[in-house]
Write a protein that holds these residues in place. Structure first.
Motif, PDB file in Angstrom:
ATOM      1  N   ARG A   1     -15.311  27.551 -50.221  1.00 11.24           N
ATOM      2  CA  ARG A   1     -15.719  28.236 -48.989  1.00 11.24           C
ATOM      3  C   ARG A   1     -16.627  29.434 -49.258  1.00 11.24           C
ATOM      4  NH1 ARG A   1     -11.472  30.663 -46.046  1.00 11.24           N
ATOM      5  NH2 ARG A   1     -13.146  31.370 -44.709  1.00 11.24           N
ATOM      6  N   VAL A   2     -16.808  29.766 -50.536  1.00 10.55           N
ATOM      7  CA  VAL A   2     -17.694  30.867 -50.910  1.00 10.55           C
ATOM      8  C   VAL A   2     -18.972  30.241 -51.450  1.00 10.55           C
ATOM      9  CG1 VAL A   2     -17.991  32.923 -52.338  1.00 10.55           C
ATOM     10  CG2 VAL A   2     -15.728  32.357 -51.426  1.00 10.55           C
TER      11      VAL A   2
ATOM     12  N   TYR B   1     -19.126  37.879 -37.183  1.00 13.36           N
ATOM     13  CA  TYR B   1     -18.956  37.806 -38.631  1.00 13.36           C
ATOM     14  C   TYR B   1     -17.934  38.842 -39.068  1.00 13.36           C
ATOM     15  CZ  TYR B   1     -21.911  41.979 -38.938  1.00 13.36           C
ATOM     16  OH  TYR B   1     -22.423  43.248 -38.800  1.00 13.36           O
TER      17      TYR B   1
ATOM     18  N   GLU C   1     -18.485  36.704 -43.835  1.00 14.38           N
ATOM     19  CA  GLU C   1     -17.876  35.428 -43.456  1.00 14.38           C
ATOM     20  C   GLU C   1     -18.375  35.096 -42.062  1.00 14.38           C
ATOM     21  OE1 GLU C   1     -13.423  33.521 -42.768  1.00 14.38           O
ATOM     22  OE2 GLU C   1     -13.630  35.481 -43.737  1.00 14.38           O
TER      23      GLU C   1
ATOM     24  N   GLU D   1     -19.468  40.638 -49.115  1.00 11.89           N
ATOM     25  CA  GLU D   1     -19.666  39.289 -48.585  1.00 11.89           C
ATOM     26  C   GLU D   1     -19.540  39.311 -47.069  1.00 11.89           C
ATOM     27  OE1 GLU D   1     -19.694  35.996 -50.441  1.00 11.89           O
ATOM     28  OE2 GLU D   1     -20.370  37.341 -52.026  1.00 11.89           O
TER      29      GLU D   1
ATOM     30  N   THR E   1     -15.495  28.566 -41.268  1.00 12.77           N
ATOM     31  CA  THR E   1     -16.290  29.711 -41.719  1.00 12.77           C
ATOM     32  C   THR E   1     -16.527  29.585 -43.222  1.00 12.77           C
ATOM     33  OG1 THR E   1     -14.356  31.099 -42.150  1.00 12.77           O
ATOM     34  CG2 THR E   1     -15.398  31.310 -39.959  1.00 12.77           C
TER      35      THR E   1
ATOM     36  N   CYS F   1     -18.296  32.075 -46.665  1.00  8.93           N
ATOM     37  CA  CYS F   1     -18.686  33.412 -47.092  1.00  8.93           C
ATOM     38  C   CYS F   1     -19.964  33.330 -47.911  1.00  8.93           C
ATOM     39  CB  CYS F   1     -17.586  34.038 -47.945  1.00  8.93           C
ATOM     40  SG  CYS F   1     -16.022  34.253 -47.070  1.00  8.93           S
TER      41      CYS F   1
END
Length: 166
Positions: free
Chosen positions: A54-55, A26, A146, A144, A133, A135
């Motif tokens: 992606r978050v 990570y 990832e 955060e 990936t 987050c």
């Protein structure tokens, strides 16, 4: 992505400690949290320069009396009916914020799906699998992690289901 060593994690959050203990790769991203920003998740995406799809935000809901974690993109919202269906329930409502904080051990805006005080049933929106990936909160505002969505699902024993909506 480099795996963090135990030495680097001595001051970590329960989420990063759990990731390190599991041996999962990570990356930690930190940024200065602005308390006046209207959305914790959108603030994180902007600060990191990452697409909001992606978050993922971590939300705690009550499904038929059972606290349940939903992890959905910050670019959308949680579909409560879909969440209830994903865990075999009938009705879902957002959990009381104080109860969510007390149960997870994290503060609102910093609730991580990882390293929670009490392990809760977890549902990860299936859109996560479209990304190498994603987050998620590392356990405090402005921090955060990832990681691969498969690793997140495995560590949280998450069900993948379409629980997010645009």
């Amino acid at each position: 992505m480099a795996k963090k060593s135990k030495k680097q994690q001595s001051g970590g959050t329960p989420a990063t400690v759990a990731l390190t203990a599991a041996g999962v790769a990570y990356t930690v991203h930190s940024y200065d949290h602005d308390p006046s920003h209207p959305s914790y998740g959108e603030e994180a995406a902007e600060a990191m320069g990452v697409s909001p799809d992606r978050v993922f935000k971590t939300l705690v809901a009550d499904v038929d009396g059972t606290l349940t974690v939903a992890v959905v993109p910050v670019s959308g919202s949680l579909d409560l009916k879909a969440l209830a269906a994903a865990v075999g329930g009938k009705r879902a409502t957002m959990a009381d914020p104080t109860l969510a904080e007390r149960t997870t051990g994290y503060v609102r805006g910093g609730i991580s799906p990882l390293g929670q005080r009490k392990r809760l049933p977890t549902v990860l929106d299936d859109s996560a699998s479209a990304h190498p990936t994603i987050c998620v909160s590392a356990g405090r505002r402005g921090l955060e992690v990832e990681l691969a969505p498969g690793d997140l699902a495995e560590l949280t024993a998450a069900v993948l289901a379409p629980v997010g909506r645009d």
